[in-house]
Design a protein around this motif. Sequence first.
Motif, PDB file in Angstrom:
ATOM      1  N   UNK A  45       0.849  -1.184   0.000  1.00  0.00           N
ATOM      2  CA  UNK A  45       0.000   0.000   0.000  1.00  0.00           C
ATOM      3  C   UNK A  45       0.887   1.237   0.000  1.00  0.00           C
ATOM      4  N   UNK A  46       0.617   2.148  -0.912  1.00  0.00           N
ATOM      5  CA  UNK A  46       1.406   3.371  -1.060  1.00  0.00           C
ATOM      6  C   UNK A  46       0.493   4.570  -0.858  1.00  0.00           C
ATOM      7  N   UNK A  47       0.905   5.483  -0.002  1.00  0.00           N
ATOM      8  CA  UNK A  47       0.200   6.755   0.155  1.00  0.00           C
ATOM      9  C   UNK A  47       0.925   7.762  -0.727  1.00  0.00           C
ATOM     10  N   UNK A  48       0.233   8.239  -1.732  1.00  0.00           N
ATOM     11  CA  UNK A  48       0.878   9.134  -2.694  1.00  0.00           C
ATOM     12  C   UNK A  48       0.841  10.573  -2.218  1.00  0.00           C
ATOM     13  N   UNK A  49       1.745  11.346  -2.736  1.00  0.00           N
ATOM     14  CA  UNK A  49       1.789  12.762  -2.403  1.00  0.00           C
ATOM     15  C   UNK A  49       1.049  13.598  -3.434  1.00  0.00           C
ATOM     16  N   UNK A  50       0.585  12.977  -4.510  1.00  0.00           N
ATOM     17  CA  UNK A  50      -0.094  13.697  -5.583  1.00  0.00           C
ATOM     18  C   UNK A  50      -1.604  13.729  -5.414  1.00  0.00           C
ATOM     19  N   UNK A  51      -2.083  13.398  -4.223  1.00  0.00           N
ATOM     20  CA  UNK A  51      -3.518  13.460  -3.982  1.00  0.00           C
ATOM     21  C   UNK A  51      -4.291  12.259  -4.485  1.00  0.00           C
ATOM     22  N   UNK A  52      -3.604  11.261  -4.989  1.00  0.00           N
ATOM     23  CA  UNK A  52      -4.301  10.067  -5.465  1.00  0.00           C
ATOM     24  C   UNK A  52      -4.730   9.195  -4.295  1.00  0.00           C
ATOM     25  N   UNK A  53      -4.237   9.489  -3.113  1.00  0.00           N
ATOM     26  CA  UNK A  53      -4.616   8.727  -1.929  1.00  0.00           C
ATOM     27  C   UNK A  53      -3.834   7.449  -1.785  1.00  0.00           C
ATOM     28  N   UNK A  54      -4.500   6.433  -1.322  1.00  0.00           N
ATOM     29  CA  UNK A  54      -3.879   5.146  -1.074  1.00  0.00           C
ATOM     30  C   UNK A  54      -3.975   4.285  -2.329  1.00  0.00           C
ATOM     31  N   UNK A  55      -2.841   3.789  -2.774  1.00  0.00           N
ATOM     32  CA  UNK A  55      -2.777   2.965  -3.981  1.00  0.00           C
ATOM     33  C   UNK A  55      -2.285   1.582  -3.583  1.00  0.00           C
ATOM     34  N   UNK A  56      -2.963   0.545  -4.063  1.00  0.00           N
ATOM     35  CA  UNK A  56      -2.549  -0.828  -3.822  1.00  0.00           C
ATOM     36  C   UNK A  56      -1.765  -1.326  -5.027  1.00  0.00           C
ATOM     37  N   UNK A  57      -0.582  -1.860  -4.767  1.00  0.00           N
ATOM     38  CA  UNK A  57       0.264  -2.436  -5.811  1.00  0.00           C
ATOM     39  C   UNK A  57       0.440  -3.905  -5.456  1.00  0.00           C
ATOM     40  N   UNK A  58      -0.032  -4.806  -6.343  1.00  0.00           N
ATOM     41  CA  UNK A  58      -0.028  -6.236  -6.027  1.00  0.00           C
ATOM     42  C   UNK A  58       0.566  -7.103  -7.129  1.00  0.00           C
ATOM     43  N   UNK A  59       1.287  -6.479  -8.053  1.00  0.00           N
ATOM     44  CA  UNK A  59       1.937  -7.249  -9.118  1.00  0.00           C
ATOM     45  C   UNK A  59       3.051  -6.409  -9.725  1.00  0.00           C
ATOM     46  N   UNK A  60       3.885  -7.074 -10.471  1.00  0.00           N
ATOM     47  CA  UNK A  60       4.951  -6.363 -11.171  1.00  0.00           C
ATOM     48  C   UNK A  60       4.357  -5.378 -12.172  1.00  0.00           C
ATOM     49  N   UNK A  61       3.300  -5.775 -12.865  1.00  0.00           N
ATOM     50  CA  UNK A  61       2.648  -4.873 -13.824  1.00  0.00           C
ATOM     51  C   UNK A  61       2.172  -3.595 -13.147  1.00  0.00           C
ATOM     52  N   UNK A  62       1.549  -3.745 -11.972  1.00  0.00           N
ATOM     53  CA  UNK A  62       1.066  -2.577 -11.247  1.00  0.00           C
ATOM     54  C   UNK A  62       2.213  -1.716 -10.735  1.00  0.00           C
ATOM     55  N   UNK A  63       3.309  -2.357 -10.335  1.00  0.00           N
ATOM     56  CA  UNK A  63       4.487  -1.600  -9.893  1.00  0.00           C
ATOM     57  C   UNK A  63       5.055  -0.772 -11.044  1.00  0.00           C
ATOM     58  N   UNK A  64       5.138  -1.375 -12.223  1.00  0.00           N
ATOM     59  CA  UNK A  64       5.632  -0.641 -13.398  1.00  0.00           C
ATOM     60  C   UNK A  64       4.717   0.544 -13.697  1.00  0.00           C
TER      61      UNK A  64
END
Length: 104
Positions: free
Chosen positions: A22-41
């Motif tokens: 789970x990543x809290x972004x600084x660009x106002x997108x809020x909480x982002x879930x990353x659960x795969x290499x594709x999503x990380x890219x």
Amino acid sequence: MRNQACRRAFMGMGDTSFPRVLIMTEHGAGLVTVASVDEAVDFLLQNWPSPKSSKFNAARQACLAALEGKKTAGAARSAFIRAARESGLYVRKRSPSASDTGDQ
């Protein structure tokens, strides 16, 4: 996502999913879930804050290597977490990997 999994299976590539980060972004997108290499890219290319560091580059290369079957999804996840922490993004991991330390 399903099309990506089918394409990987057809190409003989393994599963690129990993325990969610789970990543809290600084660009106002809020909480982002990353659960795969594709999503990380996707996150690295579309949502990463500036400036981009050597750990960002290492994460990007680890993810690309995982997509090519040259590294594991776990190695890409670990590199992604290190880069996110360095950049000042809040990171919460669902479950730790052997090489990660910190909060869960």
